[in-house]
Design an enzyme around this catalytic site. Structure first.
Site, short mmCIF file in Angstrom:
data_model
loop_
_atom_site.label_atom_id
_atom_site.label_comp_id
_atom_site.label_asym_id
_atom_site.label_seq_id
_atom_site.Cartn_x
_atom_site.Cartn_y
_atom_site.Cartn_z
N VAL A 120 -1.44 -12.49 10.21
CA VAL A 120 -0.72 -11.44 9.49
C VAL A 120 -1.20 -10.07 10.00
CG1 VAL A 120 -0.33 -10.38 7.22
CG2 VAL A 120 -0.38 -12.88 7.47
N TYR A 136 -0.92 4.33 10.60
CA TYR A 136 -1.33 3.35 11.61
C TYR A 136 -0.14 3.10 12.53
CZ TYR A 136 -5.49 2.19 8.87
OH TYR A 136 -6.69 2.24 8.20
N VAL A 146 -11.91 -8.85 17.41
CA VAL A 146 -12.15 -8.08 18.63
C VAL A 146 -11.30 -6.81 18.62
CG1 VAL A 146 -12.09 -8.13 21.14
CG2 VAL A 146 -12.68 -10.20 19.86
N LEU A 147 -11.90 -5.70 19.01
CA LEU A 147 -11.18 -4.42 19.02
C LEU A 147 -11.56 -3.61 20.24
CD1 LEU A 147 -9.46 -2.19 17.58
CD2 LEU A 147 -11.62 -1.37 16.61
N LYS A 150 1.68 1.85 7.31
CA LYS A 150 1.97 1.02 8.48
C LYS A 150 2.95 1.70 9.41
CE LYS A 150 0.56 -2.28 9.55
NZ LYS A 150 -0.65 -2.45 10.42
N ARG A 167 0.84 -1.19 0.00
CA ARG A 167 0.00 0.00 0.00
C ARG A 167 0.88 1.25 0.00
NH1 ARG A 167 -3.67 -1.43 5.13
NH2 ARG A 167 -1.72 -2.49 5.68
N GLU A 174 -5.71 4.76 13.66
CA GLU A 174 -6.70 3.87 14.29
C GLU A 174 -7.38 4.47 15.51
OE1 GLU A 174 -2.76 2.78 16.30
OE2 GLU A 174 -3.42 3.27 14.27
N ASP A 233 -2.63 -7.34 14.98
CA ASP A 233 -1.83 -6.12 15.05
C ASP A 233 -2.01 -5.39 16.37
OD1 ASP A 233 -4.40 -5.26 14.59
OD2 ASP A 233 -3.97 -4.17 12.75
N HIS A 269 -0.70 1.30 16.16
CA HIS A 269 -0.98 0.10 16.97
C HIS A 269 0.10 -0.08 18.05
CE1 HIS A 269 -4.19 -0.99 14.23
NE2 HIS A 269 -3.35 -0.93 13.21
N SER A 272 -21.37 -13.37 24.00
CA SER A 272 -20.03 -13.90 24.19
C SER A 272 -19.67 -14.01 25.66
CB SER A 272 -19.01 -13.02 23.48
OG SER A 272 -17.71 -13.55 23.60
#
Length: 369
Positions: free
Chosen positions: A297, A94, A238-239, A75, A15, A118, A269, A96, A219
């Site tokens: 990944v 991004y 899940v975030l 990234k 990207r 993010e 990530d 993370h 859940s």
């Protein structure tokens, strides 16, 4: 303002931070844009397209990091790039950071202003710069999982959608957000039997109404323990914005899954939602634990860079223009949603979940501005 777009150097990341159309918008606003040669080739965007858009093409990243005020990436910066960052420079990409103390320290030491895609928010409470990549990753997850269920790829030899007289695969999606909804939609479209697990009942109601035939479950640990042994493909989405992902799937649950089943952990990530998750790359995407293939990944959308690059630019361009036109400080003072993206400033952590995850001091962005 001088704006730089280096070529991404993370493993198989094709990207690019800006498309030629985005460059043209910035140039029209009076800014100078430097693009590293070859930065867009992996997304089908040749150098001459950037030249025609008004960009200056550079050999290597050196001139970009040395002279540009604003660095636009996709990234998180790799070690070579963190050494090139400097005080007075703004990085927009991004990050993370929560599960990555080494990168956090490197960015703090650089003195750069680091804004994470993010954690930028929207007036409705969403994450507008994460959403397009969550859509891509969610849709990819079903495709990837279907492939690794094939026998030649090490799987059980199960066709996701089955055929008349033979049951389809059982797919469990953890999380009903953007990525989870897209994963469920594609898996159902392929004919799989899909269950979404989430703790938000409104989310489950909405997904159930949108996708007739979708099974939903509240859940809990007990629910996941019961579902794991019959699951062929588990997709983790899940975030917790800005924070490390909670480990909802224990090692014991993984061990209870069928031999040759597959886990695709989109949240890798941010640390992953399985105790058995560890980050992988496109060049070495999988590993096996207790007979279960894990695909973890950390830059899944990089597999479809052209689609992902255009989707990302559609979301980021208004914020890039604001940063370029106003400067980072004024842009953040004017827009609390962009301000939510501030993670590191002047060596301090301005994102509470990152500070909490790494037990570092937190400084509110308002006080830093």
């Amino acid at each position: 303002m001088r704006i730089g777009v280096p070529r991404e150097i993370k493993d198989n990341e094709h990207r690019v931070g800006l498309t030629p159309a985005s460059v043209a918008e910035l140039v029209a606003n009076g800014h100078r844009v430097l693009v590293e040669q070859g930065a867009g080739v992996g997304s089908g965007l040749p150098d001459d397209a950037y030249g025609k858009a008004g960009a200056q093409l550079c050999h290597g990243p050196g001139e970009i990091f040395e002279t540009c005020d604003l660095i636009i990436k996709v990234k998180e910066p790799q070690p070579l790039e963190t050494r090139l960052l400097r005080r007075g420079q703004t990085l927009f990409t991004y990050l993370h950071l929560a599960p990555d103390p080494a990168l956090t320290r490197a960015l703090m030491e650089s003195g750069a202003t680091c804004i994470a895609y993010e954690t930028v928010t929207s007036p409705t409470g969403g994450l507008p710069l994460l959403t397009p990549m969550s859509e891509v990753a969610g849709r990819l997850a079903a495709q990837v999982g279907a492939h690794y269920l094939e026998r030649e790829a090490g799987g059980r030899g199960v066709l996701l959608g089955g055929v008349p007289g033979v049951s389809p695969a059982d797919v469990l999606v953890l999380g009903g957000g953007v990525a989870g909804a897209n994963a469920a939609r594609v898996a159902m479209g392929m004919g799989a039997s899909v269950t979404v697990a989430d703790r938000n009942l409104e989310t489950l109601r909405r997904l159930g109404a949108l996708m007739p035939g979708l099974r939903t479950v509240f859940s809990t640990r007990a629910a996941l323990q019961a579902l794991a042994p019959r699951t062929d493909l588990l997709i983790g989405t899940v975030l917790v914005p800005g924070a490390a992902t909670p480990k909802l799937v224990t090692r014991e649950m993984v061990a209870s899954m069928k031999q040759g089943s597959v886990i695709v952990d989109i949240s890798a990530d941010q640390g992953g939602c399985c105790e058995t998750t560890r980050p992988t790359s496109h060049s070495d995407p999988t590993y096996v634990v207790d007979g279960v293939t894990h695909y973890c990944v950390t830059n899944m959308p990089g597999a479809v860079p052209r689609t992902a690059t255009f989707a990302l630019n559609n979301a980021t361009l208004p914020f890039v223009l604001a940063l370029a036109d106003k400067g980072w400080r004024k842009a953040m003072q004017d827009d609390p949603h962009l301000r939510a993206g501030l993670n590191v400033l002047e060596g301090k952590i301005a994102c509470a979940p990152v500070a909490q995850a790494q037990e570092l001091p937190f400084v509110n962005a308002d006080s830093l501005l």
